[in-house]
Design an enzyme around this catalytic site. Structure first.
Site, PDB file in Angstrom:
ATOM      1  N   ASP A 215       0.849  -1.195   0.000  1.00 23.41           N
ATOM      2  CA  ASP A 215       0.000   0.000   0.000  1.00 23.41           C
ATOM      3  C   ASP A 215       0.887   1.248   0.000  1.00 23.41           C
ATOM      4  OD1 ASP A 215      -2.000   1.861   0.344  1.00 23.41           O
ATOM      5  OD2 ASP A 215      -3.010   0.768   1.947  1.00 23.41           O
ATOM      6  N   HIS A 306      -9.963  -1.030  -7.562  1.00 22.65           N
ATOM      7  CA  HIS A 306      -9.634   0.166  -6.777  1.00 22.65           C
ATOM      8  C   HIS A 306      -8.656   1.078  -7.506  1.00 22.65           C
ATOM      9  CE1 HIS A 306      -9.165   2.506  -3.111  1.00 22.65           C
ATOM     10  NE2 HIS A 306      -7.857   2.355  -3.155  1.00 22.65           N
TER      11      HIS A 306
HETATM   12  C1  HEM Z   1      -4.052   2.717  -4.378  1.00 20.85           C
HETATM   13  C2  HEM Z   1      -5.483   0.209  -0.518  1.00 20.85           C
HETATM   14  C3  HEM Z   1      -8.815   3.588   0.449  1.00 20.85           C
HETATM   15  C4  HEM Z   1      -6.892   6.375  -3.004  1.00 20.85           C
HETATM   16  C5  HEM Z   1      -4.184   1.729  -3.447  1.00 20.85           C
HETATM   17  C6  HEM Z   1      -3.442   0.489  -3.438  1.00 20.85           C
HETATM   18  C7  HEM Z   1      -3.825  -0.185  -2.325  1.00 20.85           C
HETATM   19  C8  HEM Z   1      -4.833   0.589  -1.666  1.00 20.85           C
HETATM   20  C9  HEM Z   1      -3.315  -1.526  -1.847  1.00 20.85           C
HETATM   21  C10 HEM Z   1      -2.458   0.035  -4.504  1.00 20.85           C
HETATM   22  C11 HEM Z   1      -1.036   0.388  -4.222  1.00 20.85           C
HETATM   23  C12 HEM Z   1      -0.788   1.868  -4.197  1.00 20.85           C
HETATM   24  O1  HEM Z   1      -0.645   2.522  -5.238  1.00 20.85           O
HETATM   25  O2  HEM Z   1      -0.735   2.393  -3.080  1.00 20.85           O
HETATM   26  C13 HEM Z   1      -6.520   0.922   0.072  1.00 20.85           C
HETATM   27  C14 HEM Z   1      -7.235   0.474   1.241  1.00 20.85           C
HETATM   28  C15 HEM Z   1      -8.177   1.414   1.514  1.00 20.85           C
HETATM   29  C16 HEM Z   1      -8.037   2.454   0.516  1.00 20.85           C
HETATM   30  C17 HEM Z   1      -6.959  -0.814   1.984  1.00 20.85           C
HETATM   31  C18 HEM Z   1      -9.196   1.463   2.606  1.00 20.85           C
HETATM   32  C19 HEM Z   1      -9.108   0.770   3.722  1.00 20.85           C
HETATM   33  C20 HEM Z   1      -8.590   4.639  -0.402  1.00 20.85           C
HETATM   34  C21 HEM Z   1      -9.325   5.882  -0.410  1.00 20.85           C
HETATM   35  C22 HEM Z   1      -8.780   6.668  -1.370  1.00 20.85           C
HETATM   36  C23 HEM Z   1      -7.704   5.911  -1.990  1.00 20.85           C
HETATM   37  C24 HEM Z   1     -10.495   6.212   0.507  1.00 20.85           C
HETATM   38  C25 HEM Z   1      -9.146   8.069  -1.801  1.00 20.85           C
HETATM   39  C26 HEM Z   1     -10.359   8.567  -1.759  1.00 20.85           C
HETATM   40  C27 HEM Z   1      -5.949   5.623  -3.647  1.00 20.85           C
HETATM   41  C28 HEM Z   1      -5.137   6.134  -4.742  1.00 20.85           C
HETATM   42  C29 HEM Z   1      -4.336   5.066  -5.159  1.00 20.85           C
HETATM   43  C30 HEM Z   1      -4.650   3.948  -4.298  1.00 20.85           C
HETATM   44  C31 HEM Z   1      -5.158   7.543  -5.305  1.00 20.85           C
HETATM   45  C32 HEM Z   1      -3.318   5.071  -6.302  1.00 20.85           C
HETATM   46  C33 HEM Z   1      -4.033   4.725  -7.588  1.00 20.85           C
HETATM   47  C34 HEM Z   1      -3.074   4.663  -8.766  1.00 20.85           C
HETATM   48  O3  HEM Z   1      -2.768   5.718  -9.307  1.00 20.85           O
HETATM   49  O4  HEM Z   1      -2.640   3.571  -9.139  1.00 20.85           O
HETATM   50  N1  HEM Z   1      -5.044   1.756  -2.365  1.00 20.85           N
HETATM   51  N2  HEM Z   1      -7.034   2.115  -0.336  1.00 20.85           N
HETATM   52  N3  HEM Z   1      -7.636   4.687  -1.375  1.00 20.85           N
HETATM   53  N4  HEM Z   1      -5.626   4.319  -3.412  1.00 20.85           N
HETATM   54 FE1  HEM Z   1      -6.380   3.187  -1.928  1.00 20.85          FE
END
Ligand code: HEM
Length: 397
Positions: A215, A306
């Site tokens: 993450d 996601h």
């Molecule tokens: C990407 C987990 C909630 C925004 C990711 C990734 C994981 C992850 C594993 C892929 C690796 C990375 O690029 O970091 C989670 C979990 C969440 C959560 C477990 C809730 C418990 C959110 C929320 C937002 C968000 C609420 C914004 C409103 C993003 C963004 C990316 C991302 C902007 C990068 C996307 C990209 O450009 O590839 N998240 N996330 N996430 N997440 Fe989340």
């Protein structure tokens, strides 16, 4: 007490005598005798153009607490300024490794950072005109599917404390709480953790969350040309060099998540679980190819995954710096609530968290099936503190 914490045997061994019937030593306790290690002795400078704890240290500390405070009724601008000055003095000392208490007698600063800011509800109180509230600090809109607990949301003042030592974090937030007495009262507090420093040989490697995913892969990097613009406010006004912080306590429904096989978990996110590589191929750092189709003619990174719904290219460039912390809080009765204290930094939530979260909702982000947004807060964290200045000073000038 102090004698107990340091070990009375040690004090007696140092040749000090306790007066008969007196519980306290007759001389000052000896200085810390435990030598600090490399993690404990590290200092993150408190003063500077920007507050520490937002982009520094680059690798976030292993422990954090975030707390909100509300002003007591009738508090005026002089009292609020005095509180910010007390917090500034304490933060400058504690982050330098000075002025600790008996809890931290054997600890160094351990990269302690203390970051302070203002919630939307502060404006209109303590002599601060409602009109001084930046448009970026409007309360967040409601999002479909969220189940927010108002008692653990919002707040007039927000404080983020982080360090590579849970004792140091608790001691610092306790001090801030004591210094607030008579001016502001605690509203809510969350504690979180991530991997400890020194645990792996690659300090820059992405850390896993409690779903087991890497993450933070696609977080903006300080070396990106757009980093400063994404994270910090540029332009004039009292928020110059500040940043907006969105706080969401997001529960993970781990019993449901763990029932999915790994392939389904990967489809939900859009990345491989072991390597963090996008499902379109490559390694963790390979850019995702959202147009690439699989043998079944469907996108290899699913429409409702996601990363597709969150990525900046599909959100008119919206971007945030995510520096959240895992939580796993024991509950009465033996259960545990686990998840992510989601912390997102941005120069403006209207081109950061808000459109991204709206797109996650609109696109039925599959990861959201396994999460629940339980609390929400937004704080304007102003620019840094110059020598002689105090936290948030620009707001009063
Ligand atoms: C990407 C987990 C909630 C925004 C990711 C990734 C994981 C992850 C594993 C892929 C690796 C990375 O690029 O970091 C989670 C979990 C969440 C959560 C477990 C809730 C418990 C959110 C929320 C937002 C968000 C609420 C914004 C409103 C993003 C963004 C990316 C991302 C902007 C990068 C996307 C990209 O450009 O590839 N998240 N996330 N996430 N997440 Fe989340």
């Amino acid at each position: 007490g102090l004698a107990g914490a340091l070990g009375v045997g040690g004090i007696a061994g140092a040749g000090l005598q306790l007066a008969a019937g007196d519980e306290t030593p007759t001389a000052a306790p000896p200085p810390t005798t435990v030598p600090l290690g490399s993690v404990g002795s590290r200092i993150v400078p408190f003063r500077g153009a920007r507050q520490a704890g937002i982009a520094t240290p680059t690798q976030r500390q292993s422990h954090a607490r975030i707390a909100a405070f509300d002003l007591l009724p009738g508090v005026d601008s002089t009292e609020l300024k005095a509180l910010l000055q007390r917090w500034t003095t304490a933060a400058a000392e504690l982050t330098a490794g000075d002025g600790g208490d008996d809890m931290t007698a054997d600890s160094g600063p351990a990269s302690l950072t203390i970051t302070v800011g203002f919630g939307p509800s502060l404006f209109g109180q303590a002599g601060i005109p409602a009109g001084a509230r930046p448009e970026a600090l409007a309360p967040l809109p409601a999002f479909a599917g969220e189940t927010l607990d108002p008692g653990r949301s919002d707040g007039d003042l927000g404080v983020l404390v982080a360090a590579d030592d849970a004792v140091v974090v608790y001691s610092a937030i306790r001090r801030l709480e004591q210094l607030a007495a008579g001016t502001a009262r605690p509203r809510w507090q969350f504690a979180g953790f991530t991997r400890g420093r020194g645990v792996t040989t690659n300090e820059g490697a992405t850390v896993r969350n409690l779903m087991g995913q890497l993450d933070g892969t696609r977080n903006p990097k300080p070396t990106d040309a757009t980093f400063t613009r994404t994270v910090f406010v540029t332009g004039d006004g009292w928020m110059q060099d500040g940043s907006y912080l969105v706080v969401r306590r997001i529960r993970m429904l781990l019993d449901d998540w763990e029932k999915l096989d790994v392939a389904e978990q990967e489809k939900t996110l859009g990345r491989k679980k072991d390597s963090g590589a996008p499902l379109s191929g490559g390694v963790e750092t390979t850019p995702a190819n959202f147009g690439r189709l699989g043998a079944d003619g469907r996108p290899m990174i699913a429409e409702n995954s996601h990363i597709r719904l969150a990525t900046s290219a599909f959100n008119r460039g919206a971007a945030i710096l995510r520096r959240g912390y895992s939580f796993a809080d024991p509950q009465p009765g033996g259960g545990v609530e686990a998840g992510l204290i989601f912390l997102a930094w941005q120069s403006d939530p209207r081109t950061g968290f808000i459109p991204i979260q709206q797109n996650l909702v609109r696109g039925h982000d599959r990861l959201s099936t396994f999460t629940r947004h339980e609390t929400s807060a937004l704080f304007a964290m102003p620019g840094g503190v110059s020598s002689g200045g105090y936290l948030g000073q620009a707001l009063f000038e």
